[in-house]
Design an enzyme around this catalytic site. Structure first.
Site, PDB file in Angstrom:
ATOM      1  N   SER A   1      40.294  17.526  -6.953  1.00 26.60           N
ATOM      2  CA  SER A   1      38.967  17.815  -6.442  1.00 26.60           C
ATOM      3  C   SER A   1      38.510  16.748  -5.470  1.00 26.60           C
ATOM      4  O   SER A   1      38.835  15.563  -5.623  1.00 26.60           O
ATOM      5  CB  SER A   1      38.011  17.935  -7.631  1.00 26.60           C
ATOM      6  OG  SER A   1      36.795  17.320  -7.342  1.00 26.60           O
ATOM      7  N   LYS A   2      37.780  17.193  -4.494  1.00 24.19           N
ATOM      8  CA  LYS A   2      37.298  16.269  -3.481  1.00 24.19           C
ATOM      9  C   LYS A   2      36.446  15.176  -4.149  1.00 24.19           C
ATOM     10  O   LYS A   2      36.433  14.036  -3.724  1.00 24.19           O
ATOM     11  CB  LYS A   2      36.450  17.047  -2.487  1.00 24.19           C
ATOM     12  CG  LYS A   2      36.095  16.251  -1.252  1.00 24.19           C
ATOM     13  CD  LYS A   2      35.156  17.048  -0.380  1.00 24.19           C
ATOM     14  CE  LYS A   2      34.575  16.215   0.722  1.00 24.19           C
ATOM     15  NZ  LYS A   2      33.220  16.647   1.064  1.00 24.19           N
ATOM     16  N   ARG A   3      35.788  15.586  -5.226  1.00 28.54           N
ATOM     17  CA  ARG A   3      34.918  14.659  -5.933  1.00 28.54           C
ATOM     18  C   ARG A   3      35.670  13.436  -6.458  1.00 28.54           C
ATOM     19  O   ARG A   3      35.155  12.323  -6.506  1.00 28.54           O
ATOM     20  CB  ARG A   3      34.239  15.383  -7.101  1.00 28.54           C
ATOM     21  CG  ARG A   3      32.863  14.892  -7.370  1.00 28.54           C
ATOM     22  CD  ARG A   3      31.987  15.879  -8.130  1.00 28.54           C
ATOM     23  NE  ARG A   3      32.683  16.970  -8.757  1.00 28.54           N
ATOM     24  CZ  ARG A   3      32.748  17.162 -10.072  1.00 28.54           C
ATOM     25  NH1 ARG A   3      32.187  16.310 -10.888  1.00 28.54           N
ATOM     26  NH2 ARG A   3      33.355  18.217 -10.562  1.00 28.54           N
ATOM     27  N   TYR A   4      36.899  13.624  -6.897  1.00 29.08           N
ATOM     28  CA  TYR A   4      37.690  12.487  -7.386  1.00 29.08           C
ATOM     29  C   TYR A   4      38.414  11.779  -6.235  1.00 29.08           C
ATOM     30  O   TYR A   4      39.236  10.895  -6.466  1.00 29.08           O
ATOM     31  CB  TYR A   4      38.731  12.947  -8.410  1.00 29.08           C
ATOM     32  CG  TYR A   4      38.149  13.689  -9.577  1.00 29.08           C
ATOM     33  CD1 TYR A   4      37.136  13.112 -10.332  1.00 29.08           C
ATOM     34  CD2 TYR A   4      38.591  14.961  -9.901  1.00 29.08           C
ATOM     35  CE1 TYR A   4      36.584  13.794 -11.399  1.00 29.08           C
ATOM     36  CE2 TYR A   4      38.044  15.644 -10.974  1.00 29.08           C
ATOM     37  CZ  TYR A   4      37.046  15.061 -11.722  1.00 29.08           C
ATOM     38  OH  TYR A   4      36.513  15.740 -12.775  1.00 29.08           O
ATOM     39  N   GLY A   5      38.175  12.259  -5.014  1.00 29.85           N
ATOM     40  CA  GLY A   5      38.804  11.599  -3.872  1.00 29.85           C
ATOM     41  C   GLY A   5      40.313  11.823  -3.819  1.00 29.85           C
ATOM     42  O   GLY A   5      41.041  11.013  -3.268  1.00 29.85           O
TER      43      GLY A   5
END
Ligand code: GLU
Length: 482
Positions: A249-253
């Site tokens: 996920s983009k959230r976890y980079g």
């Protein structure tokens, strides 16, 4: 057989998820393997998700990844427009045709009524209320300007089936599917409708996309059937996971293609790595160029199970790509990383490249590997102690003094010559050459890890700077030993 036509249909969200890039790659490889056409279609009808400049991210990603579309907004192949928002006017007419053919119907139910259909868990399944409206009634309400949506008319019994090229036989009981909205009250199509109309009009015969659409596909097939259109073949792809539970996920980079480029991964290594995430080549070779991927890609090798993204493996593969780069090319792609480091503008990047190529896996490691060249100063002398090599500070000091004597009048300050001198000295003193070279490297770099051995570092620094540092270190050690 009809010519193979596949498509990549990204929504312009402003970044390219690694999973989407893999979907794109597989659709491209499948088309190329079969001498087919690969189409780019921009799915931008969901205005809430629209991000300025996001279409450019799509183009630049494909370009960097070496994926070349045959048709798209910038390459007309006669099936355009290729941007969904430019196709708006088309969908309503097709929806009306589907109503005529019995595959869809107008629905006038208001929010309150839809709310009332919700069960204890807040889930509503539309009850086909408006399907029973007479044609006259519908026309009257339309003429009155009442708000409406158009819904798909899904049979209430029986099962819908199809063969997925990856997942095999898929069968969904019709009663499990809802009469979903095809045209919203603002006249815009939903994804569920637009993908069918677009894929048909663009003559897409192989639909390759994420597994999240696997179980909706029977609905789409019902539409193809109701229109009297030929169904495409489908290939659904399992997700790429961070670990057993979480998707990338983009959230976890850990999901954005650009982020990996910034870290210093080479686009061709990323592409090579993600090609292998969910697909196994027949041979054992894992380092595959785009050309090899195009030749070897086949559906049999695609796995049904989710794949785990292993950054360490991608890093290793990236290192393999770097090892095969000529120094001038490395110096060029590494330029931004040199420019960010302390050596910016002070060294010949091609010379540094020769040392770094065998020693870095990603370009992002460059600054930490070269900064010592400019950072030399006081350092912790306990670093000289090396149990395995039996080096104490005292021995280090004695050996540095001895090597200094050997080096002070040397003209040929090349790695090869310096290495020879060091080795000869070790022999003369009856010690291991490491007992000279380890302290020497530390003495002239002040760093425990360097992109090369003592004499390579000495050559890089040049005689004057090497001697200056050697003297500094000898003094540092002598002061301590007083
Ligand atoms: N726009 C959809 C997405 O980005 C495309 C799905 C498809 O390939 O049909 O998920």
């Amino acid at each position: 057989m009809n010519k193979v036509r596949t498509r990549f249909a990204p929504s312009p969200t402003g970044f390219m998820h690694i999973g989407n890039l893999r979907t794109c790659l597989y659709a491209y490889l499948f088309a190329k393997k079969n001498n087919g056409t690969f189409v780019l279609r921009i799915e931008d009808t969901d205005q809430e998700r629209y991000v300025e400049g996001a279409v450019d991210v799509i183009y630049s990603t494909l370009k960097k990844a070496g994926i070349e579309h045959d048709e798209g907004p910038d390459k007309d192949g006669g099936y355009g427009p290729y941007i969904q928002s430019q196709r708006k006017s088309l969908y309503l007419d097709y929806a009306k045709e589907l109503v005529e053919k019995g595959g869809a119907y107008y629905c006038f139910c208001d929010k309150a009524r839809l709310e009332s259909l919700k069960d204890g868990n807040g889930v509503a399944k539309y009850d086909k209320h408006c399907l029973s409206l007479s044609k006259e009634e519908v026309e009257k309400r339309l003429a009155n300007g009442e708000q409406y949506v158009i819904r798909q008319n899904i049979p209430t019994d029986g099962v819908s089936e199809y063969e997925d090229m990856v997942f095999g036989h898929i069968s969904v009981p019709n009663e499990d599917m809802e009469d979903g909205v095809l045209i919203k009250s603002d006249g815009m199509p939903t994804y569920n409708f637009a993908n069918v109309v677009d894929d048909h009009l663009m003559a897409i015969n192989y639909v390759i996309r994420g597994v999240e659409y696997l179980s909706s596909t029977p609905k789409y097939n019902l539409m193809y059937d109701a229109f009297g259109w030929e169904r495409p073949h489908y290939m659904h792809l399992s997700p790429i996971m961070k670990d057993a539970q979480r998707k990338l996920s983009k959230r976890y980079g850990d999901a954005n293609f650009e982020d990996f480029l910034d870290k210093g991964y080479l686009p061709e290594a990323i592409v090579n790595y993600i090609a292998l995430l969910g697909w196994s080549p027949k041979g054992t070779d894992e380092k595959l160029s785009m050309q090899q991927l195009k030749e070897q890609f086949d559906v049999d090798g695609i796995s049904k199970s989710p794949s785990i993204f292993d950054e360490a493996k991608m890093r290793w593969l990236n290192g393999e790509y770097i090892k095969q780069m000529p120094p001038t090319e490395f110096a060029e792609v590494a330029r931004p990383y040199f420019e960010q480091s302390k050596v910016a503008g002070k060294y010949d990047y091609t010379e540094l490249a020769k040392l770094l190529i065998p020693r870095v896996e990603i370009l992002g490691e460059i600054p930490e590997k070269v900064n010592f060249l400019e950072e030399f100063g006081k350092y912790d002398t306990s670093m000289y102690e090396h149990k395995k090599m039996k080096i104490t500070k005292e021995l280090a000091l004695a050996n540095l003094v001895a090597i200094r004597e050997e080096l002070k009048d040397v003209d040929d300050w090349s790695d090869g010559n310096l290495k020879q001198l060091g080795t000869a000295l070790a022999e003369k003193l009856g010690i291991k050459s490491g007992q000279i070279f380890l302290p020497l490297r530390l003495a002239i770099t002040g760093a425990q890890s360097t992109p090369g051995g003592a004499t390579e570092m000495a050559e890089l620094l040049g005689k004057e700077e090497s001697m200056r540092r050697l003297d500094f270190s000898i003094e540092l050690l002598s002061k301590e030993s007083i």
